[in-house]
Structure formats: C-alpha cells, structure tokens
Design a protein around this motif. Structure first.
Motif, PDB file in Angstrom:
ATOM      1  N   THR A  95       0.864  -1.174   0.000  1.00  0.00           N
ATOM      2  CA  THR A  95       0.000   0.000   0.000  1.00  0.00           C
ATOM      3  C   THR A  95       0.899   1.222   0.000  1.00  0.00           C
ATOM      4  O   THR A  95       1.792   1.345   0.831  1.00  0.00           O
ATOM      5  N   ARG A  96       0.676   2.107  -0.973  1.00  0.00           N
ATOM      6  CA  ARG A  96       1.531   3.278  -1.145  1.00  0.00           C
ATOM      7  C   ARG A  96       0.786   4.542  -0.746  1.00  0.00           C
ATOM      8  O   ARG A  96      -0.425   4.651  -0.959  1.00  0.00           O
ATOM      9  N   PHE A  97       1.536   5.479  -0.198  1.00  0.00           N
ATOM     10  CA  PHE A  97       0.981   6.773   0.177  1.00  0.00           C
ATOM     11  C   PHE A  97       1.904   7.873  -0.338  1.00  0.00           C
ATOM     12  O   PHE A  97       3.115   7.710  -0.341  1.00  0.00           O
ATOM     13  N   ALA A  98       1.340   8.986  -0.762  1.00  0.00           N
ATOM     14  CA  ALA A  98       2.108  10.189  -1.090  1.00  0.00           C
ATOM     15  C   ALA A  98       1.533  11.296  -0.220  1.00  0.00           C
ATOM     16  O   ALA A  98       0.344  11.609  -0.315  1.00  0.00           O
ATOM     17  N   ASN A  99       2.362  11.857   0.640  1.00  0.00           N
ATOM     18  CA  ASN A  99       1.914  12.853   1.605  1.00  0.00           C
ATOM     19  C   ASN A  99       0.708  12.339   2.397  1.00  0.00           C
ATOM     20  O   ASN A  99      -0.260  13.043   2.617  1.00  0.00           O
ATOM     21  N   ARG A 100       0.798  11.078   2.769  1.00  0.00           N
ATOM     22  CA  ARG A 100      -0.163  10.364   3.610  1.00  0.00           C
ATOM     23  C   ARG A 100      -1.536  10.184   2.968  1.00  0.00           C
ATOM     24  O   ARG A 100      -2.519   9.913   3.637  1.00  0.00           O
ATOM     25  N   ILE A 101      -1.603  10.306   1.644  1.00  0.00           N
ATOM     26  CA  ILE A 101      -2.826  10.058   0.883  1.00  0.00           C
ATOM     27  C   ILE A 101      -2.623   8.742   0.134  1.00  0.00           C
ATOM     28  O   ILE A 101      -1.630   8.576  -0.577  1.00  0.00           O
TER      29      ILE A 101
END
Length: 113
Positions: free
Chosen positions: A53-59
């Motif tokens: 599971t990937r997040f960018a800036n916690r999104i």
C-alpha cells in the motif's frame, strides 16, 4: 502522521503477529525535502500474499497499483523465502509513505515512488 501513527493505525486495523516501522533520515531531491515512512506487518488480519500500500503525503495512491518502483521491488527483488516467508500463502502487508514538498510522478499512479 509520523512513524508512531502509522504503527498505531496498522496495529489497530490488522492486529498483526509482527509489526515493524521505520522512518528514513530527511533527504532532498532537486532541492525538495522528503522522508520515507515504512511499515511491515505479518500475520493476524493481513491479507494473503505480499500486499503493498503506497501513500504520497499520507494520501493512499489508488491508481495503477503494481506499476510503481516500491511494489516492483517488494514483488521481484526481495527474496522472501530467505526470511521463511511464502510470497503466496503468507500474510504480509507493506506500507510505504513518501512525504515531500513535491512528489515526482509520471502520471496519476505516481510510478516513480
């Protein structure tokens, strides 16, 4: 959120048998600072297989799963059997969060992460 909150959220959601979190030292790319927060959960309520599971800036990044660098490394470069983990039957969740002032991306899937 930080490493503590990432750990707390995964513990609450999956209740794994084993849980490991880490945060990288701050770095910079093209003058933009970034940190990586990672979490690995094993067993408990995790789904079978190696799930990234990937997040960018916690999104959460929902588009084009599996086309990014982090997923390819987890699925092809890591020798899970060396750790006595069956990549198909074992329950492993990997969470990768990139926090930065600018997240490099090629498209909506942010494949460079």
């Amino acid at each position: 959120a930080g490493e503590y909150n990432l750990r707390l959220g995964v513990q609450r959601q999956y209740n794994p048998e084993m849980l490991f979190t880490t945060t990288s030292k701050a770095g910079a790319h093209d003058g933009h600072p970034f940190i990586l927060e990672c979490c690995l959960a094993y067993g408990g309520g995790c789904r079978p297989g190696i799930n990234v599971t990937r997040f960018a800036n916690r999104i959460p990044l929902l588009f084009e799963p599996g086309s990014d660098v982090a997923t390819k490394v987890c699925n092809k470069s890591v020798d899970w059997k060396q750790y006595h983990i069956d990549p198909v039957a074992s329950k492993v969740e990997v969470f990768i969060s990139l926090v930065s002032t600018k997240v490099p991306f090629k498209g909506t899937g942010k494949e460079y992460i």
